[in-house]
Enzyme design. Sequence first.
Site, short mmCIF file in Angstrom:
data_model
loop_
_atom_site.label_atom_id
_atom_site.label_comp_id
_atom_site.label_asym_id
_atom_site.label_seq_id
_atom_site.Cartn_x
_atom_site.Cartn_y
_atom_site.Cartn_z
N TYR A 91 0.63 -1.08 0.02
CA TYR A 91 0.00 -0.11 0.07
C TYR A 91 0.94 1.11 0.12
O TYR A 91 0.27 2.36 0.21
CB TYR A 91 -0.94 -0.04 1.32
CG TYR A 91 -1.88 -1.26 1.15
CD1 TYR A 91 -3.17 -1.22 0.29
CD2 TYR A 91 -1.88 -2.08 2.01
CE1 TYR A 91 -4.28 -2.04 0.27
CE2 TYR A 91 -2.81 -3.09 1.95
CZ TYR A 91 -3.68 -3.10 1.28
OH TYR A 91 -4.87 -4.10 1.04
N ASP A 150 -1.08 -10.10 8.68
CA ASP A 150 -0.30 -10.93 8.16
C ASP A 150 1.27 -10.97 8.50
O ASP A 150 1.59 -11.60 9.24
CB ASP A 150 -0.39 -11.14 6.55
CG ASP A 150 -1.76 -12.09 6.36
OD1 ASP A 150 -1.83 -12.99 6.80
OD2 ASP A 150 -2.34 -11.40 5.43
N HIS A 367 4.38 -6.73 -4.41
CA HIS A 367 2.86 -6.83 -4.96
C HIS A 367 2.45 -5.80 -4.55
O HIS A 367 2.76 -4.97 -3.59
CB HIS A 367 2.32 -8.11 -4.25
CG HIS A 367 2.60 -7.97 -2.76
ND1 HIS A 367 3.62 -8.63 -2.03
CD2 HIS A 367 2.02 -7.35 -2.04
CE1 HIS A 367 3.46 -8.52 -0.74
NE2 HIS A 367 2.32 -7.74 -0.65
N TYR A 450 -11.31 -0.48 0.15
CA TYR A 450 -11.21 -0.24 1.54
C TYR A 450 -9.94 0.34 1.75
O TYR A 450 -9.88 1.29 2.88
CB TYR A 450 -11.26 -1.54 2.37
CG TYR A 450 -10.13 -1.86 2.86
CD1 TYR A 450 -9.44 -2.94 1.74
CD2 TYR A 450 -9.61 -1.87 4.01
CE1 TYR A 450 -8.32 -3.53 2.47
CE2 TYR A 450 -8.36 -2.52 4.53
CZ TYR A 450 -7.66 -3.21 3.72
OH TYR A 450 -6.53 -4.01 4.14
N ARG A 451 -8.89 0.57 1.14
CA ARG A 451 -7.74 1.02 1.17
C ARG A 451 -6.72 0.75 -0.16
O ARG A 451 -7.18 -0.04 -0.73
CB ARG A 451 -6.98 0.37 2.27
CG ARG A 451 -5.46 0.36 2.84
CD ARG A 451 -5.27 -0.75 3.81
NE ARG A 451 -3.94 -0.47 4.17
CZ ARG A 451 -3.48 -1.48 5.19
NH1 ARG A 451 -4.00 -2.46 5.39
NH2 ARG A 451 -2.23 -1.21 5.64
#
Length: 505
Positions: A91, A150, A367, A450-451
């Site tokens: 992100y 995670d 990723h 959501y983000r």
Amino acid sequence: MPLPPGVRARDFSDALKQFGEAVGKEWVFSSEEDVSLYRDSFSPFWHEEEDPVPAAAVAPHSVEQVQQVLKVANQYKIPLWTISTGRNLGYGGSAPNISGTVMLDLKRMDRVLDVNEGNASCLVEPGVSYLDLYKYIQAKKIKLWLDPPDPGWGSLVGNTCERGGGYTPMRDHFENHCGMEVVLPNGDVVRTGMGALPAAKTWQQYKYGFGPYLDGIFTQSNFGVVTKMGFWLMPEPEAHITGTVSIPKQEDLPRFIDILSYLINTGAVQGTTRVFGGGGGGGRGGAAGGAGSAAWTTNLPFYGAAKVVAAQWEHAKDKFSEIPGATFRDGESYRFPLSLEQIDKIRNPVSVGIPNLSFFGGRSEGHIFFAPIIPMSGEGVLEATKVFDKAFADLGRPGRSFIFPQSYFPRSFVTIFTFPIEHNVENNRKNRELYKRLVKIAAENGYGEYRTHTAFMEDAMETYSFGNHSLRRTHETIKDALDPNGILAPGKNGIWPKRLRKARA
Ligand code: ADP
């Protein structure tokens, strides 16, 4: 290193000097070697001009030092981007959204200020990672669980600022925070909830205090620097079991999802679960193999008293038995506390509150995630499956036909598509195009993220456009009131301060 936009070199070097006076010279980083560590190692702009490069980093050790840094940034109009542990990989990592930003790195503020076993809560500073808090709790033999996401090297504060999720009954991290301390751009220190009462005895027990509830505006935002946050933790349960349910017929998917959502919404199933096709492994949090002929499978987690979790699993079986051919398999079964040998063998340690880094095992160049929210209903999942199936086919990537709904948050599913980041400019460029188009297609069909990664925050906010963008206008009204010089993370989540706001169509 680039300069902050609109700031002259002489002024910037004065500002760096003053940052040094605030936090100690050794905690201001401006060499290329140091500053490059703050770049996003999973950047979708790998080796491209647009990859944001910070100008410097400054690492305060106390609230007073944060106030001093903000003062200097206001004086010189230097953009700051706050990180707690800077592990927000996928992100945006530890990087800002625009080159020339100074990183406000809070990892030195790493004190566990309180753990209250009786009330199952804690108060921590931003630099406390999930691994740190876990070690602290273990060393003191406190019978409380935290809820790690995670990867366990990130912080409770950073993850909650971005509204992340985990696996246990406390998996919605914002919902399970309780009280914040925030330094506003003007240097004011605000405590939310009961923390506003100077002699408060319940800052980490009662969330709302008195008057408007502000905590939400400090998440996914650029309105303040969070310097303390409280959390509700979970008393160690007696037991945790999982059970796998599989059904043979494709067409029973809607009923399957409806039963799952009933079990989640009634509180029988309390952890993150996921639906996947076939009898395969289902990855993290999934079942270890299902029935070979299964069309759909899900893995149900239960937490609590041993007798209760057994009864909940029985109840779940009763419900799913409505579907012809449903099969059931007992999964993991634990009584707590666990021995070290048991801990070693756990398939998904985060599901029993143990932070770790196995998520990164085997990953390659990186990723990013595309993560829209979809309805938690059979019809809703079926429709979303069709929408994304068609979208990927139309965009030249057929075959991503099922969406793996996951229950990180109450009452809705999030479905996470992973896009690889490659050390290949052309492929990254194509993936960015695809991503932007998916954001639009999702929104046209009623799904919003959501983000998102910093590179797509503008695109995502653009889709939350009800009332001719009245939500964004409200955000920017608050932004201008709290941060008139626009120093905190300009543009984060699509929120720009007046002085940098571009004309919008
Ligand atoms: P992690 O806990 O995963 O290491 P980061 O420290 O990378 O999280 O933070 C993720 C994002 O959350 C940051 O990029 C920033 O936008 C926001 N953030 C993190 N910490 C704070 C904070 N203390 N105050 C305000 N925003 C924060």
